[in-house]
Design a protein around this motif. Structure first.
Motif, mmCIF file in Angstrom:
data_model
loop_
_atom_site.group_PDB
_atom_site.id
_atom_site.type_symbol
_atom_site.label_atom_id
_atom_site.label_comp_id
_atom_site.label_asym_id
_atom_site.label_seq_id
_atom_site.Cartn_x
_atom_site.Cartn_y
_atom_site.Cartn_z
ATOM 1 N N GLY A 71 -7.987 -2.862 15.410
ATOM 2 C CA GLY A 71 -8.711 -3.762 14.228
ATOM 3 C C GLY A 71 -10.057 -3.649 13.921
ATOM 4 N N GLN A 72 -10.219 -2.338 13.413
ATOM 5 C CA GLN A 72 -11.592 -1.971 12.858
ATOM 6 C C GLN A 72 -11.483 -2.634 11.431
ATOM 7 O OE1 GLN A 72 -13.837 -0.596 14.816
ATOM 8 N NE2 GLN A 72 -12.269 -0.773 16.268
ATOM 9 N N ILE A 73 -12.749 -2.940 10.718
ATOM 10 C CA ILE A 73 -13.050 -3.607 9.471
ATOM 11 C C ILE A 73 -12.033 -2.780 8.516
ATOM 12 C CG2 ILE A 73 -14.917 -2.163 9.099
ATOM 13 C CD1 ILE A 73 -15.703 -4.735 7.464
ATOM 14 N N GLN A 74 -11.770 -1.271 8.541
ATOM 15 C CA GLN A 74 -11.317 -0.646 7.580
ATOM 16 C C GLN A 74 -9.665 -0.766 7.546
ATOM 17 O OE1 GLN A 74 -13.227 0.955 9.683
ATOM 18 N NE2 GLN A 74 -15.024 1.931 8.637
ATOM 19 N N HIS A 75 -9.244 -1.146 8.607
ATOM 20 C CA HIS A 75 -7.992 -1.764 8.903
ATOM 21 C C HIS A 75 -7.591 -3.071 8.290
ATOM 22 C CE1 HIS A 75 -3.761 -1.070 10.000
ATOM 23 N NE2 HIS A 75 -3.760 -2.500 10.347
ATOM 24 N N ILE A 76 -8.548 -4.036 8.846
ATOM 25 C CA ILE A 76 -8.343 -5.335 8.656
ATOM 26 C C ILE A 76 -8.614 -5.395 6.893
ATOM 27 C CG2 ILE A 76 -9.707 -7.500 8.612
ATOM 28 C CD1 ILE A 76 -8.831 -6.563 11.608
ATOM 29 N N ALA A 77 -9.237 -4.758 6.315
ATOM 30 C CA ALA A 77 -9.349 -4.707 4.808
ATOM 31 C C ALA A 77 -8.111 -4.870 4.049
ATOM 32 C CB ALA A 77 -10.324 -3.800 4.248
ATOM 33 N N GLY A 78 -7.054 -4.057 4.879
ATOM 34 C CA GLY A 78 -5.789 -3.993 4.289
ATOM 35 C C GLY A 78 -4.600 -4.884 4.499
ATOM 36 N N ILE B 127 5.177 17.113 -21.814
ATOM 37 C CA ILE B 127 6.535 17.701 -22.493
ATOM 38 C C ILE B 127 7.494 17.210 -21.329
ATOM 39 C CG2 ILE B 127 7.659 19.741 -22.725
ATOM 40 C CD1 ILE B 127 4.972 20.919 -23.778
ATOM 41 N N GLU B 128 7.130 17.071 -20.145
ATOM 42 C CA GLU B 128 7.999 16.984 -19.101
ATOM 43 C C GLU B 128 7.220 16.094 -18.015
ATOM 44 O OE1 GLU B 128 10.612 20.221 -18.077
ATOM 45 O OE2 GLU B 128 10.845 19.364 -16.307
ATOM 46 N N ARG B 129 7.731 15.004 -17.380
ATOM 47 C CA ARG B 129 6.894 14.505 -16.348
ATOM 48 C C ARG B 129 7.903 14.000 -14.943
ATOM 49 N NH1 ARG B 129 5.897 8.644 -16.980
ATOM 50 N NH2 ARG B 129 4.181 8.176 -15.843
ATOM 51 N N HIS B 130 7.254 14.484 -13.883
ATOM 52 C CA HIS B 130 8.065 13.907 -12.590
ATOM 53 C C HIS B 130 7.489 12.951 -11.835
ATOM 54 C CE1 HIS B 130 10.913 17.247 -13.329
ATOM 55 N NE2 HIS B 130 9.935 17.864 -13.931
ATOM 56 N N VAL B 131 7.871 11.971 -11.637
ATOM 57 C CA VAL B 131 7.078 10.731 -10.943
ATOM 58 C C VAL B 131 7.734 10.757 -9.460
ATOM 59 C CG1 VAL B 131 6.578 8.349 -11.003
ATOM 60 C CG2 VAL B 131 6.357 9.655 -12.933
ATOM 61 N N GLU B 132 7.045 11.002 -8.339
ATOM 62 C CA GLU B 132 7.845 10.583 -7.311
ATOM 63 C C GLU B 132 7.746 9.205 -6.961
ATOM 64 O OE1 GLU B 132 7.393 12.112 -2.795
ATOM 65 O OE2 GLU B 132 6.458 13.749 -4.254
ATOM 66 N N LYS B 133 8.952 8.852 -6.563
ATOM 67 C CA LYS B 133 9.266 7.466 -6.051
ATOM 68 C C LYS B 133 8.673 7.149 -4.631
ATOM 69 C CE LYS B 133 11.741 5.488 -9.981
ATOM 70 N NZ LYS B 133 10.826 5.878 -10.641
ATOM 71 N N ALA B 134 7.989 6.089 -4.330
ATOM 72 C CA ALA B 134 7.513 5.520 -3.064
ATOM 73 C C ALA B 134 8.837 5.796 -2.059
ATOM 74 C CB ALA B 134 6.981 4.394 -3.160
ATOM 75 N N LYS B 135 8.382 6.172 -1.012
ATOM 76 C CA LYS B 135 9.272 6.373 0.139
ATOM 77 C C LYS B 135 9.602 5.096 0.764
ATOM 78 C CE LYS B 135 8.710 11.429 0.729
ATOM 79 N NZ LYS B 135 7.160 11.791 0.775
ATOM 80 N N ASN B 136 8.575 4.159 0.960
ATOM 81 C CA ASN B 136 8.903 2.896 1.614
ATOM 82 C C ASN B 136 8.600 1.616 0.769
ATOM 83 O OD1 ASN B 136 5.992 2.227 1.785
ATOM 84 N ND2 ASN B 136 5.819 4.009 3.064
ATOM 85 N N ASN B 137 9.010 0.621 1.181
ATOM 86 C CA ASN B 137 8.731 -0.623 0.449
ATOM 87 C C ASN B 137 7.471 -1.452 1.248
ATOM 88 O OD1 ASN B 137 8.861 -2.738 -1.235
ATOM 89 N ND2 ASN B 137 10.496 -3.763 -0.206
ATOM 90 N N LEU B 138 6.474 -0.766 1.429
ATOM 91 C CA LEU B 138 5.560 -1.497 2.124
ATOM 92 C C LEU B 138 5.010 -2.609 1.697
ATOM 93 C CD1 LEU B 138 2.817 0.882 4.072
ATOM 94 C CD2 LEU B 138 4.236 -1.069 4.971
ATOM 95 N N LYS B 139 4.607 -2.545 0.228
ATOM 96 C CA LYS B 139 4.171 -3.515 -0.461
ATOM 97 C C LYS B 139 4.941 -4.865 -0.647
ATOM 98 C CE LYS B 139 0.803 -0.665 -3.063
ATOM 99 N NZ LYS B 139 0.721 0.205 -4.178
ATOM 100 N N GLN C 286 -8.329 0.091 4.028
ATOM 101 C CA GLN C 286 -9.494 0.315 3.123
ATOM 102 C C GLN C 286 -8.940 1.719 2.287
ATOM 103 O OE1 GLN C 286 -13.472 0.705 4.470
ATOM 104 N NE2 GLN C 286 -13.874 1.968 2.676
ATOM 105 N N THR C 287 -8.546 2.646 2.875
ATOM 106 C CA THR C 287 -8.106 4.041 2.245
ATOM 107 C C THR C 287 -6.511 4.328 2.168
ATOM 108 O OG1 THR C 287 -8.885 5.170 4.161
ATOM 109 C CG2 THR C 287 -10.418 5.292 2.318
ATOM 110 N N GLY C 288 -5.945 3.190 2.473
ATOM 111 C CA GLY C 288 -4.493 3.222 2.498
ATOM 112 C C GLY C 288 -3.820 2.228 1.371
ATOM 113 N N VAL C 289 -2.707 1.580 1.786
ATOM 114 C CA VAL C 289 -2.107 0.528 1.158
ATOM 115 C C VAL C 289 -2.735 -0.830 1.567
ATOM 116 C CG1 VAL C 289 0.063 -0.547 0.287
ATOM 117 C CG2 VAL C 289 -0.063 1.844 1.002
ATOM 118 N N THR C 290 -2.624 -1.896 0.550
ATOM 119 C CA THR C 290 -3.234 -3.265 0.777
ATOM 120 C C THR C 290 -1.901 -3.987 0.836
ATOM 121 O OG1 THR C 290 -5.356 -2.946 -0.208
ATOM 122 C CG2 THR C 290 -4.748 -5.249 0.056
#
Ligand SMILES: Cc1cc2nc3c(=O)[nH]c(=O)nc-3n(C[C@H](O)[C@H](O)[C@H](O)COP(=O)(O)OP(=O)(O)OC[C@H]3O[C@@H](n4cnc5c(N)ncnc54)[C@H](O)[C@@H]3O)c2cc1C
Length: 339
Positions: A286-293, A205-217, A269-273
């Protein structure tokens, strides 16, 4: 029959980037498999949508248009995919690791008992030898992703069940139009044949979408800070440099966990790529989980007080020093030289 399908997401009439990235990847995988690339769009008011999809090399576009199909709800979209796949028997189905993909993918794979690998970081085609059974499987989808907390990169295959399903996050694959005049067939389906009336049990019935606060991508330059930045106050230095270079500020998970930066700035890995033209890693080990992104960045500069920091091995330039001493100098000299 036995083609590669991509489920494409539409938000306010616009195809999501992740869907276009998957079409690009799907096209190259379909070429290797010598099969067709098929896309599915489900929604309302989809007139002209084919213009935005077929140039990516789509051979067949399945359109399901009707009231109650947008905004997304689980049951109608699941029924469409499950029933379409029973008819078409795809060998592969790809979808974005978005909120929708994470809901829809498991429902479809569970209904078809097909299996699904979430959050793949690479997709390839290859053979698999099952030594126990003495069987070799040809041309399987290698679903590649970090596993066991990122300590290994696992290649997952699905030898017997179809479709082989995988989700991929936005930004992981490249998007590229194949030919603006690519010839693809558009099939407008009769939704009633695929969706039961009871599937429309939920009405948005009603939908609210929060816009991204930054333009990282979308930012061509990212100044990213890690635990080595030391404090939220020191992060201001990164924002100053970002302002000077017209860049965005990212962060490692350790920096986010320490409260130096907001969670929506986390890269990895658990954030933005991201894949910017320039990535400046400040106080990030520079751990692998950071490098992945961020490993697909065109150029990487590392600012670190440890010359042995693992990130230095993938950096194009290494500045050995502390964030506190290096960043003010960078701002000063950039301003001086760009007068
Ligand atoms: C399942 C899972 C998912 C994860 N997902 C992510 C993710 O998405 N993104 C992510 O980033 N991490 C993720 N991690 C965490 C990851 O393993 C690391 O812990 C994290 O990336 C480390 O962050 P860091 O490099 O900022 O901190 P550290 O590893 O502590 O490194 C700090 C660095 O700063 C340097 N340094 C210290 N002081 C200074 C100074 N004054 N000036 C310059 N350099 C300095 C140090 O030499 C060091 O190299 C995940 C972990 C797991 C288990």
């Amino acid at each position: 029959m036995n083609n590669l399908f991509v489920y494409c997401e539409i938000e306010e009439g616009v195809v999501l980037d992740v869907s276009l990235e998957l079409l690009t990847k799907g096209r190259s995988l379909a070429n290797q498999l010598k099969c067709q690339l098929e896309a599915i769009v489900i929604g309302n008011e989809l007139k002209g949508i084919e213009k935005h999809l077929i140039p990516y090399g789509v051979d067949k576009l399945h359109v399901f248009e009707g009231k109650g199909l947008y905004p997304y709800t689980s049951l109608p979209h699941t029924s469409i995919l499950v029933n379409l796949f029973k008819e078409e028997k795809p060998q592969i189905c790809l979808m974005g690791a978005t909120v929708i993909g994470r809901d829809l993918g498991p429902r479809v794979s569970s209904a078809l008992t097909s299996g699904l690998t979430a959050d793949c970081t690479a997709l390839e085609i290859g053979d698999h030898e099952d030594k126990k059974e003495g069987k070799t499987y040809k041309n399987l989808l290698y679903q590649i992703r970090p596993a066991f907390g990122g300590n290994i990169v696992a290649t997952i295959v699905n030898p017997d069940h179809r479709p082989q399903m995988a989700t991929v996050r936005e930004g992981v694959m490249k998007k590229q139009i194949l030919a603006s005049n690519y010839k693809g067939e558009v099939i407008n389906h009769d939704v009633k044949k695929y969706v039961a009336d009871t599937d429309y049990v939920i009405e948005v019935i009603e939908r609210h979408v929060e816009k991204a606060k930054n333009n990282l991508k979308g930012s061509p330059i990212i100044i990213s800070g890690g635990y080595g930045v030391g404090s939220k106050d020191n992060f201001k230095l990164l924002f100053d440099l970002a302002k000077t270079l017209n860049a965005e500020v990212g962060a490692s998970r350790a920096a986010v966990d320490a409260g130096f930066a907001d969670h929506d700035r986390q890269i990895g890995q658990t954030g933005v790529t991201v894949r910017p033209k320039l990535y400046i890693a400040c106080g990030i080990s520079g751990q692998i989980q950071h490098i992945a992104g961020m490993q697909e960045s065109s150029m990487i500069i590392s600012i670190n007080n440890d010359p042995e920091a693992p990130i230095n091995t993938i950096a194009d330039y290494v500045i050995n020093g502390t964030v506190e001493e290096v960043i003010p100098k960078m701002i000063k000299f950039y301003k001086q030289n760009s007068k």
